[in-house]
Design a protein around this motif. Structure first.
Motif, PDB file in Angstrom:
ATOM      1  N   THR A  47      45.578 -45.496 -34.631  1.00 22.03           N
ATOM      2  CA  THR A  47      46.227 -44.609 -33.671  1.00 22.03           C
ATOM      3  C   THR A  47      46.349 -43.191 -34.205  1.00 22.03           C
ATOM      4  O   THR A  47      46.454 -42.250 -33.419  1.00 22.03           O
ATOM      5  CB  THR A  47      47.617 -45.145 -33.297  1.00 22.03           C
ATOM      6  N   ALA A  48      46.316 -43.041 -35.530  1.00 20.05           N
ATOM      7  CA  ALA A  48      46.388 -41.700 -36.120  1.00 20.05           C
ATOM      8  C   ALA A  48      45.130 -40.881 -35.833  1.00 20.05           C
ATOM      9  O   ALA A  48      45.117 -39.663 -36.039  1.00 20.05           O
ATOM     10  CB  ALA A  48      46.619 -41.802 -37.626  1.00 20.05           C
ATOM     11  N   LEU A  49      44.063 -41.550 -35.354  1.00 17.96           N
ATOM     12  CA  LEU A  49      42.822 -40.832 -35.034  1.00 17.96           C
ATOM     13  C   LEU A  49      42.888 -40.106 -33.688  1.00 17.96           C
ATOM     14  O   LEU A  49      41.959 -39.380 -33.340  1.00 17.96           O
ATOM     15  CB  LEU A  49      41.648 -41.823 -35.002  1.00 17.96           C
ATOM     16  N   ALA A  50      43.973 -40.314 -32.944  1.00 15.09           N
ATOM     17  CA  ALA A  50      44.072 -39.744 -31.599  1.00 15.09           C
ATOM     18  C   ALA A  50      43.822 -38.237 -31.545  1.00 15.09           C
ATOM     19  O   ALA A  50      43.101 -37.758 -30.657  1.00 15.09           O
ATOM     20  CB  ALA A  50      45.427 -40.088 -30.985  1.00 15.09           C
ATOM     21  N   PRO A  51      44.376 -37.420 -32.474  1.00 10.43           N
ATOM     22  CA  PRO A  51      44.125 -35.975 -32.390  1.00 10.43           C
ATOM     23  C   PRO A  51      42.655 -35.591 -32.557  1.00 10.43           C
ATOM     24  O   PRO A  51      42.254 -34.489 -32.171  1.00 10.43           O
ATOM     25  CB  PRO A  51      44.974 -35.407 -33.542  1.00 10.43           C
ATOM     26  N   TYR A  52      41.862 -36.485 -33.135  1.00 13.25           N
ATOM     27  CA  TYR A  52      40.449 -36.177 -33.385  1.00 13.25           C
ATOM     28  C   TYR A  52      39.529 -36.838 -32.366  1.00 13.25           C
ATOM     29  O   TYR A  52      38.310 -36.818 -32.521  1.00 13.25           O
ATOM     30  CB  TYR A  52      40.067 -36.638 -34.796  1.00 13.25           C
ATOM     31  N   ARG A  53      40.105 -37.422 -31.326  1.00 18.78           N
ATOM     32  CA  ARG A  53      39.302 -38.142 -30.342  1.00 18.78           C
ATOM     33  C   ARG A  53      38.270 -37.230 -29.684  1.00 18.78           C
ATOM     34  O   ARG A  53      37.140 -37.638 -29.417  1.00 18.78           O
ATOM     35  CB  ARG A  53      40.215 -38.768 -29.282  1.00 18.78           C
ATOM     36  N   TRP A  54      38.661 -35.984 -29.432  1.00 22.88           N
ATOM     37  CA  TRP A  54      37.740 -35.068 -28.752  1.00 22.88           C
ATOM     38  C   TRP A  54      36.496 -34.806 -29.582  1.00 22.88           C
ATOM     39  O   TRP A  54      35.402 -34.567 -29.032  1.00 22.88           O
ATOM     40  CB  TRP A  54      38.454 -33.758 -28.445  1.00 22.88           C
ATOM     41  N   ILE A  55      36.628 -34.878 -30.923  1.00 26.05           N
ATOM     42  CA  ILE A  55      35.463 -34.673 -31.791  1.00 26.05           C
ATOM     43  C   ILE A  55      34.480 -35.826 -31.608  1.00 26.05           C
ATOM     44  O   ILE A  55      33.263 -35.614 -31.455  1.00 26.05           O
ATOM     45  CB  ILE A  55      35.896 -34.570 -33.267  1.00 26.05           C
ATOM     46  N   PHE A  56      34.995 -37.050 -31.607  1.00 31.91           N
ATOM     47  CA  PHE A  56      34.136 -38.214 -31.410  1.00 31.91           C
ATOM     48  C   PHE A  56      33.478 -38.186 -30.029  1.00 31.91           C
ATOM     49  O   PHE A  56      32.308 -38.538 -29.881  1.00 31.91           O
ATOM     50  CB  PHE A  56      34.939 -39.507 -31.582  1.00 31.91           C
ATOM     51  N   VAL A  57      34.245 -37.786 -29.019  1.00 35.20           N
ATOM     52  CA  VAL A  57      33.691 -37.717 -27.664  1.00 35.20           C
ATOM     53  C   VAL A  57      32.566 -36.688 -27.603  1.00 35.20           C
ATOM     54  O   VAL A  57      31.508 -36.925 -27.005  1.00 35.20           O
ATOM     55  CB  VAL A  57      34.794 -37.373 -26.644  1.00 35.20           C
ATOM     56  N   THR A  58      32.773 -35.531 -28.237  1.00 37.40           N
ATOM     57  CA  THR A  58      31.748 -34.485 -28.249  1.00 37.40           C
ATOM     58  C   THR A  58      30.471 -34.972 -28.921  1.00 37.40           C
ATOM     59  O   THR A  58      29.361 -34.747 -28.425  1.00 37.40           O
ATOM     60  CB  THR A  58      32.273 -33.226 -28.968  1.00 37.40           C
ATOM     61  N   ILE A  59      30.622 -35.642 -30.070  1.00 38.54           N
ATOM     62  CA  ILE A  59      29.457 -36.165 -30.780  1.00 38.54           C
ATOM     63  C   ILE A  59      28.743 -37.214 -29.934  1.00 38.54           C
ATOM     64  O   ILE A  59      27.507 -37.221 -29.837  1.00 38.54           O
ATOM     65  CB  ILE A  59      29.875 -36.767 -32.134  1.00 38.54           C
ATOM     66  N   ALA A  60      29.516 -38.107 -29.301  1.00 37.35           N
ATOM     67  CA  ALA A  60      28.920 -39.173 -28.498  1.00 37.35           C
ATOM     68  C   ALA A  60      28.132 -38.599 -27.328  1.00 37.35           C
ATOM     69  O   ALA A  60      26.989 -39.011 -27.070  1.00 37.35           O
ATOM     70  CB  ALA A  60      30.004 -40.113 -27.985  1.00 37.35           C
ATOM     71  N   VAL A  61      28.717 -37.651 -26.613  1.00 35.11           N
ATOM     72  CA  VAL A  61      28.038 -37.064 -25.456  1.00 35.11           C
ATOM     73  C   VAL A  61      26.812 -36.271 -25.898  1.00 35.11           C
ATOM     74  O   VAL A  61      25.746 -36.344 -25.267  1.00 35.11           O
ATOM     75  CB  VAL A  61      29.011 -36.161 -24.671  1.00 35.11           C
ATOM     76  N   GLY A  62      26.941 -35.529 -27.010  1.00 36.64           N
ATOM     77  CA  GLY A  62      25.804 -34.757 -27.511  1.00 36.64           C
ATOM     78  C   GLY A  62      24.650 -35.643 -27.944  1.00 36.64           C
ATOM     79  O   GLY A  62      23.486 -35.372 -27.624  1.00 36.64           O
TER      80      GLY A  62
END
Length: 216
Positions: A47-62
């Motif tokens: 759950t501590a990864l929540a603030p970095y979720r947007w980074i993972f989403v960006t990498i996944a979409v890219g």
């Protein structure tokens, strides 16, 4: 520009899947673990990864976009007798399945969380029903049962209340739980002879969501 290859599509698709898993690690994976009866303080690391979720989403979409672009380049090449691991139709089918999996993982917190407004209305109904002594959408708890509202920290998406709710329901003596994202709280009815507020707050902390008794 370098020629497109099957390997380019493969690594970019696997990268997208791995990043999508990372994007769901803060919400969907903890919910799945708790639902299976697997808990522990280690879940708070996810759950501590929540603030970095947007980074993972960006990498996944890219990475997914690159895989699609690479497949488009491959489709424009003239047919040849080259040896490949997969045929073009199989490769495109795998790309389509992979794309659906990536998008499902990214959207899973909202898909699993349901309607925040509906959950909020249920929680408010539970409080009002208890205050008035009338029904609250569930069976009336015995008079000895106690109701408490917990302020929950760390909830960042619609799936988080489901994790909190599942963790609290696993506490012996809990009768019912209504958890909401906005406001971030959980209304719990429990038997005070079998459970305490400390047991409830410990249960939420063990799944990465520290809580405390609401002052209101």
């Amino acid at each position: 520009m370098p020629d497109a290859t099957n390997a380019d599509t493969n690594w970019s698709l696997w990268t997208a899947l791995a990043a999508a898993l990372g994007a769901s690690a803060c919400c969907t994976i903890p919910l799945a673990m708790v639902s299976l009866g697997i808990g522990g303080a280690w879940i708070s690391g996810l759950t501590a990864l929540a603030p970095y979720r947007w980074i993972f989403v960006t990498i996944a979409v890219g990475a997914l976009a690159y895989a699609g672009y690479n497949e488009w380049r491959l489709s424009r090449r003239p047919d040849c007798d080259c040896e490949t691991v997969f045929s073009s139709s199989t490769r495109r089918a795998l790309l389509g399945i992979g794309a659906l999996a990536v998008l499902a993982l990214i959207a899973s917190p909202w898909l699993l969380g349901g309607s925040p407004s509906a959950a909020t209305q249920q929680a408010q109904a539970a409080i009002k029903g208890s205050q008035k002594g009338g029904p609250s959408g569930a069976l009336e708890a015995p008079a000895s049962f106690r109701q408490v509202a917990l302020e929950v920290e760390g909830m960042t998406c619609a799936a988080c209340p489901e994790t909190v709710k599942t963790a609290l329901e696993d506490v012996d003596g809990v009768y019912s739980v209504r958890a909401t994202y906005k406001p971030p709280e959980a209304v719990v009815r429990f038997d005070p002879t079998r459970a305490s507020v400390e047991d409830l707050t410990e249960a939420t902390a063990n799944v990465g969501f520290p809580s405390s008794k609401s002052s209101s």
